[in-house]
Scaffold this motif. Structure first.
Motif, PDB file in Angstrom:
ATOM      1  N   LEU A   1       0.892  -1.361   0.181  1.00  0.00           N
ATOM      2  CA  LEU A   1      -0.107  -0.084  -0.089  1.00  0.00           C
ATOM      3  C   LEU A   1       0.940   1.142   0.093  1.00  0.00           C
ATOM      4  O   LEU A   1       1.760   1.604   1.042  1.00  0.00           O
ATOM      5  N   TYR A   2       0.808   2.065  -1.142  1.00  0.00           N
ATOM      6  CA  TYR A   2       1.519   3.379  -1.034  1.00  0.00           C
ATOM      7  C   TYR A   2       0.684   4.345  -1.123  1.00  0.00           C
ATOM      8  O   TYR A   2      -0.330   4.598  -1.555  1.00  0.00           O
ATOM      9  N   ILE A   3       0.946   5.322   0.360  1.00  0.00           N
ATOM     10  CA  ILE A   3       0.119   6.167   0.831  1.00  0.00           C
ATOM     11  C   ILE A   3       0.893   7.411   0.351  1.00  0.00           C
ATOM     12  O   ILE A   3       2.012   7.816   1.072  1.00  0.00           O
TER      13      ILE A   3
ATOM     14  N   ALA B   1      -7.726   3.109   6.781  1.00  0.00           N
ATOM     15  CA  ALA B   1      -9.086   2.251   6.608  1.00  0.00           C
ATOM     16  C   ALA B   1      -8.691   1.123   5.724  1.00  0.00           C
ATOM     17  O   ALA B   1      -9.107   0.062   5.959  1.00  0.00           O
ATOM     18  N   ARG B   2      -7.786   1.060   4.552  1.00  0.00           N
ATOM     19  CA  ARG B   2      -7.261  -0.047   3.838  1.00  0.00           C
ATOM     20  C   ARG B   2      -6.535  -1.145   4.633  1.00  0.00           C
ATOM     21  O   ARG B   2      -6.676  -2.384   4.476  1.00  0.00           O
ATOM     22  N   ILE B   3      -5.572  -0.730   5.464  1.00  0.00           N
ATOM     23  CA  ILE B   3      -4.765  -1.461   6.336  1.00  0.00           C
ATOM     24  C   ILE B   3      -5.913  -2.122   7.197  1.00  0.00           C
ATOM     25  O   ILE B   3      -5.525  -3.243   7.536  1.00  0.00           O
ATOM     26  N   ALA B   4      -6.826  -1.382   7.906  1.00  0.00           N
ATOM     27  CA  ALA B   4      -7.577  -2.261   8.792  1.00  0.00           C
ATOM     28  C   ALA B   4      -8.302  -3.085   8.060  1.00  0.00           C
ATOM     29  O   ALA B   4      -8.934  -4.113   8.784  1.00  0.00           O
TER      30      ALA B   4
ATOM     31  N   LEU C   1      -0.722   1.226  16.118  1.00  0.00           N
ATOM     32  CA  LEU C   1      -1.795   1.077  17.185  1.00  0.00           C
ATOM     33  C   LEU C   1      -2.727  -0.229  16.876  1.00  0.00           C
ATOM     34  O   LEU C   1      -3.618  -0.629  17.649  1.00  0.00           O
ATOM     35  N   LEU C   2      -2.809  -0.386  15.533  1.00  0.00           N
ATOM     36  CA  LEU C   2      -3.504  -1.493  14.931  1.00  0.00           C
ATOM     37  C   LEU C   2      -2.982  -2.909  15.282  1.00  0.00           C
ATOM     38  O   LEU C   2      -1.804  -2.897  15.800  1.00  0.00           O
TER      39      LEU C   2
END
Length: 373
Positions: free
Chosen positions: A25-27, A59-62, A89-90
């Protein structure tokens, strides 16, 4: 195909093998750079997804399925450090490679302190893609090693728990076994006592009483093992104390008998050697009660202490002394044969120290069993 293109294709092929199926995932709020990263790293086997802000990235990581994250620092609203803190924190967060500008070492250090696995300087004219690929590969390897380490530690803990459970079960079974053996030996002692009381023959009574003492030496070991938390060793002082008290009581016949004095160090030995030691002490005390004070009464002293890796046992009296035969026990007697057999089992050296009055027997044997013992 030019040389540069051929080198890129070769590098891409190698990277594809290492990164095939890795979901990145590239943010970054720069959609153009995002598409470049998607295209270049897609050629190397990555499955690249894009997010243009920290909130969308979180949101995508979660949602799950992301293996590694590349995170830009400057973004509108929630910047990279804030997003990184939220990712950490996830539950089971993926590793994060932080992307910074060319002169932002301070930001890079802050990101590493905040939990980033690595950082890459954003430079589209240079080796940005190569560095990003290498940083993500290293981050994934670090996660793999960390998980392998955690799995190994979990297996060690599980093995330790299994071992402790088995050890506890074994201790319980040993304690139960010693309890049953001790009870059986107690029954044998009672039968010997009844048999001795049923005859008027003094020699038979003496023989049965001596046999009862020998059984008691073994029974005391098993009694100690099933009443103690320790089932692999026997505390010699706690074992010999009650045994000698029983022997002293058995040796009292009006004005005839012995009075025992003991000086025993708190030494722990294995049960087999404790049995041999108890039998030896029993025989020597019985011998002293029979021969040291004919028709009278006197003291018998039992000393046992550790000395430079050895145990030294001495049983002495102030009686008539050793006969001219050179041994305090008849060389053809059962007691003498028992003492010598048990001394051999302990690997003991037996001596008869010279005394001006009375007799003494000294045995010296290793504190720990030898390979031959």
């Amino acid at each position: 195909m030019g040389e540069a293109a051929r080198m890129e294709a070769q590098g891409s092929a190698v990277a594809t093998t290492a990164s095939a199926g890795v979901r990145l995932l590239y943010i970054d709020d720069d959609p153009g750079l995002g598409r470049l990263v998607q295209r270049q790293l897609g050629r190397r086997g990555y499955l690249v997804e894009l997010a243009t802000c920290g909130e969308d990235g979180l949101a995508r990581i979660a949602a799950g399925g992301i293996d590694v994250v590349a995170l830009d620092h400057y973004m509108p609203g929630q910047d990279g450090l804030e997003t990184l803190a939220a990712i950490r924190l996830l539950a089971s967060p993926p590793p994060v490679v932080y992307v910074t500008g060319t002169q932002e070492s301070r930001v890079a250090v802050a990101a590493l302190k905040a939990g980033a696995a690595d950082y890459v300087v954003k430079d589209v004219q240079g080796d940005f893609i190569e560095l990003l690929d290498s940083a993500m590969a290293a981050a994934l390897q670090q996660v793999k090693m960390h998980r392998a380490h955690e799995a190994a530690e979990a297996e060690i803990r599980a093995a330790r728990d299994r071992f402790e459970a088995l050890a506890a079960e074994r201790a319980l079974l040993l304690r139960e076994m010693n309890h049953r053996v001790g009870n059986s030996l107690q029954i044998i002692m009672s039968l010997l006592h009844l048999q001795a009381g049923a005859t008027d023959n003094a020699e038979v009574q003496t023989a049965l009483s001596n046999a009862r003492g020998r059984v008691a030496a073994v029974a005391q070991v098993h009694r100690r093992l099933y009443t103690s938390d320790q089932v692999t060793t026997v505390a010699v002082d706690q074992y010999l104390g009650p045994l000698l008290a029983d022997l002293e009581m058995s040796a009292q016949h009006g004005e005839v008998g012995i009075s025992l004095a003991t000086d025993i160090d708190p030494i722990e030995i294995d049960p087999d050697r404790a049995v041999a030691l108890g039998v030896i002490v029993t025989e020597l005390v019985i011998n002293a009660s029979k021969y040291a004070y004919p028709g009278g009464k006197g003291p018998v002293r039992v000393h046992l202490f550790s000395l430079e890796g050895n145990i030294e046992l001495t049983v002495e009296d102030e009686g008539v002394g050793i006969p001219d035969s050179g041994t305090p026990v008849s060389s053809t007697g059962l007691g003498d044969r028992i003492v010598r057999a048990m001394a051999s089992k302990l690997g003991a050296v037996m001596e008869f120290p010279a005394r001006s009055k009375g007799a003494a027997v000294r045995l010296t044997f290793p504190l720990r069993p030898t390979l031959n013992g």
